[in-house]
Design a protein around this motif. Structure first.
Motif, PDB file in Angstrom:
ATOM      1  N   THR A   1       0.809  -1.223   0.000  1.00  0.00           N
ATOM      2  CA  THR A   1       0.000   0.000   0.000  1.00  0.00           C
ATOM      3  C   THR A   1       0.838   1.266   0.000  1.00  0.00           C
ATOM      4  O   THR A   1       0.389   2.297  -0.505  1.00  0.00           O
TER       5      THR A   1
ATOM      6  N   GLU B   1       1.423   3.051   2.547  1.00  0.00           N
ATOM      7  CA  GLU B   1       0.778   4.010   3.447  1.00  0.00           C
ATOM      8  C   GLU B   1       0.781   3.481   4.872  1.00  0.00           C
ATOM      9  O   GLU B   1       0.674   2.277   5.101  1.00  0.00           O
TER      10      GLU B   1
ATOM     11  N   ILE C   1      -4.994   9.237   3.330  1.00  0.00           N
ATOM     12  CA  ILE C   1      -4.655   7.868   2.949  1.00  0.00           C
ATOM     13  C   ILE C   1      -5.788   6.932   3.370  1.00  0.00           C
ATOM     14  O   ILE C   1      -6.694   7.332   4.097  1.00  0.00           O
TER      15      ILE C   1
ATOM     16  N   GLU D   1      -0.174  10.848   9.283  1.00  0.00           N
ATOM     17  CA  GLU D   1      -0.456  10.112   8.047  1.00  0.00           C
ATOM     18  C   GLU D   1       0.746  10.190   7.115  1.00  0.00           C
ATOM     19  O   GLU D   1       1.255  11.281   6.846  1.00  0.00           O
ATOM     20  N   CYS D   2       1.180   9.028   6.614  1.00  0.00           N
ATOM     21  CA  CYS D   2       2.426   8.952   5.847  1.00  0.00           C
ATOM     22  C   CYS D   2       2.266   8.160   4.556  1.00  0.00           C
ATOM     23  O   CYS D   2       1.525   7.184   4.510  1.00  0.00           O
ATOM     24  N   ARG D   3       3.017   8.584   3.542  1.00  0.00           N
ATOM     25  CA  ARG D   3       3.106   7.839   2.284  1.00  0.00           C
ATOM     26  C   ARG D   3       4.575   7.509   2.038  1.00  0.00           C
ATOM     27  O   ARG D   3       5.440   8.379   2.054  1.00  0.00           O
TER      28      ARG D   3
ATOM     29  N   ALA E   1       9.192   7.995   4.552  1.00  0.00           N
ATOM     30  CA  ALA E   1       7.849   8.408   4.163  1.00  0.00           C
ATOM     31  C   ALA E   1       7.647   9.902   4.342  1.00  0.00           C
ATOM     32  O   ALA E   1       8.197  10.513   5.256  1.00  0.00           O
TER      33      ALA E   1
END
Length: 185
Positions: A54, A56, A97, A110-112, A127
């Motif tokens: 994902t 995420e 996300i 929240e991280c990508r 991230a």
């Protein structure tokens, strides 16, 4: 040997499956502009596959009240148990996300994933921070975030500790001291 470290709960989710939580002690800020963090996870962990697929995750800060849950999420596998249900934690819908945060945590980041770096026993996930949710009860009357009042947990050599006594602030070593003597006219 760089202890203590933050104990954080990282939530992640695959589409169509229940979300999972993994406890991570190797997490930290790596850049401020753009805001970036890293977490390190063993490839054998159930969450590792979810993170790879994902890209995420949400970093959820751990308080004294969440310490038991953080320990549980570090030893129980999401392959076998629904950790949100078992611990009576509330999935908090994220804004940027698909993975949820943990509503009981005072801060959800929240991280990508930008890059996965295999290091040996762990893979590091670098991230970008896409959003941060904070619990309003930690805002003071001037709207300043008082995170140090949250009872945050750190981890050191197999033990959990609540952060304690303040001994200074950034820049205090070079602040000018106010003179106790007053100028006479």
């Amino acid at each position: 040997m760089l202890y203590p470290v933050p104990a954080v709960m990282v939530s992640c989710a695959r589409a169509g499956e229940r979300p999972n939580i993994i406890t991570v002690a190797w997490a930290g800020t790596v850049c401020s502009d753009p805001a970036m963090v890293s977490i390190s996870v063993r490839p054998s962990r159930y969450s590792h596959g979810i993170l790879c697929e994902t890209g995420e995750f949400v970093i959820n800060l751990v308080t004294r009240e969440l310490a038991y849950g953080a320990d549980y999420c570090g030893v129980a596998s999401g392959r076998d148990v629904d950790k949100f249900q078992k611990l009576k934690l509330t999935p908090l819908p994220a804004k940027h996300i698909a993975a949820p945060g943990i509503a009981e945590s005072p801060v959800n980041i929240e991280c990508r994933v930008k890059e996965r770096i295999p290091l040996g026993s762990h893979d590091m996930f670098l991230a970008e921070v896409l959003g941060v949710t904070i619990e309003d009860s930690y805002l003071n009357e001037k709207n300043k975030f008082e995170l140090n009042n949250a009872g945050l947990v750190s981890y050191s050599h197999g033990e959990y500790f609540v952060l304690g006594e303040r001994i200074g602030k950034f820049g205090y070593s070079v602040e000018k001291k106010r003179s106790a003597k007053r100028k006479r006219k």
